[in-house]
Design a protein around this motif. Structure first.
Motif, PDB file in Angstrom:
ATOM      1  N   UNK A 185       0.835  -1.210   0.000  1.00  0.00           N
ATOM      2  CA  UNK A 185       0.000   0.000   0.000  1.00  0.00           C
ATOM      3  C   UNK A 185       0.870   1.260   0.000  1.00  0.00           C
ATOM      4  N   UNK A 186       1.916   1.268   0.815  1.00  0.00           N
ATOM      5  CA  UNK A 186       2.808   2.416   0.882  1.00  0.00           C
ATOM      6  C   UNK A 186       3.527   2.633  -0.443  1.00  0.00           C
ATOM      7  N   UNK A 187       4.007   1.558  -1.064  1.00  0.00           N
ATOM      8  CA  UNK A 187       4.706   1.698  -2.347  1.00  0.00           C
ATOM      9  C   UNK A 187       3.775   2.215  -3.431  1.00  0.00           C
ATOM     10  N   UNK A 188       2.536   1.731  -3.435  1.00  0.00           N
ATOM     11  CA  UNK A 188       1.554   2.215  -4.413  1.00  0.00           C
ATOM     12  C   UNK A 188       1.294   3.713  -4.228  1.00  0.00           C
ATOM     13  N   UNK A 189       1.150   4.115  -2.988  1.00  0.00           N
ATOM     14  CA  UNK A 189       0.893   5.533  -2.693  1.00  0.00           C
ATOM     15  C   UNK A 189       2.073   6.378  -3.135  1.00  0.00           C
TER      16      UNK A 189
END
Length: 189
Positions: A185-189
């Protein structure tokens, strides 16, 4: 993370800074620890979500950016509360807004981005984080043990006091599946 200003900057809220940056497009400079660093990503998100514009000044790390902020050479810097806390406590810089969902216990006068009232920023939340990584072939029993060991270490009063002293707010230890989901989720954001 927090958006920081020189102690004598004329802005008293994130809304003030955003309004000025909209009105005087590219008149203000923001410093970052480098292209793609969390400090740049945070300010880019704020600028993108508000339609404000500022010039990006790239530094080789957070310390030179902070030095220029303290001298008034640049308008703002985003930095982790951990590395900025000494300068905040020393009165050299002041927090304009922090990106946690709630005010931090060691920085009660630092309003959150959500409290800023700036349209488009109500859901903005960003923090730096650390995770334990293991080699790909680590046996599963060890991977299962790591969150429990982390929880035990963080429960130690000496460790918890040290974290609080330097401005770290530990997140609860996550198991392997939750860690993978969180980082994805963090990498996508």
């Amino acid at each position: 993370m927090g958006v920081l200003l020189h102690k004598d900057a004329p802005f008293h809220s994130l809304a003030d800074l955003v309004a000025a940056a909209r009105e005087k497009s590219n008149h203000f400079d923001y410093g970052s620890a480098g292209t793609g660093a969390p400090s740049q990503v945070l300010l880019l998100q704020i600028l993108y979500l508000t339609g404000a514009r500022m010039n990006h000044v790239v530094y080789c790390g957070a310390a030179p950016a902070m030095t220029d902020l303290m001298s008034g050479t640049i308008t703002t810097v985003a930095d982790t509360t951990t590395t900025a806390l000494g300068n905040i406590r020393g009165g050299m810089v002041r927090p304009l807004a922090i990106t946690s969902t709630e005010r931090l216990p060691f920085l009660p006068h630092g309003p959150t981005v959500r409290e800023s009232g700036v349209p488009g920023l109500a859901q903005l939340s960003m923090s730096t984080w650390s995770i334990l990584l293991a080699p790909a072939r680590t046996p599963q029993p060890i991977l299962t043990l790591l969150p429990h060991a982390s929880r035990d270490v963080m429960a130690d009063p000496v460790v918890a006091a040290k974290f609080a002293e330097v401005g770290n707010v530990p997140m609860p230890p996550l198991d392997q599946t939750a860690t993978q989901a969180f980082t994805a989720t963090e990498f996508d954001r």
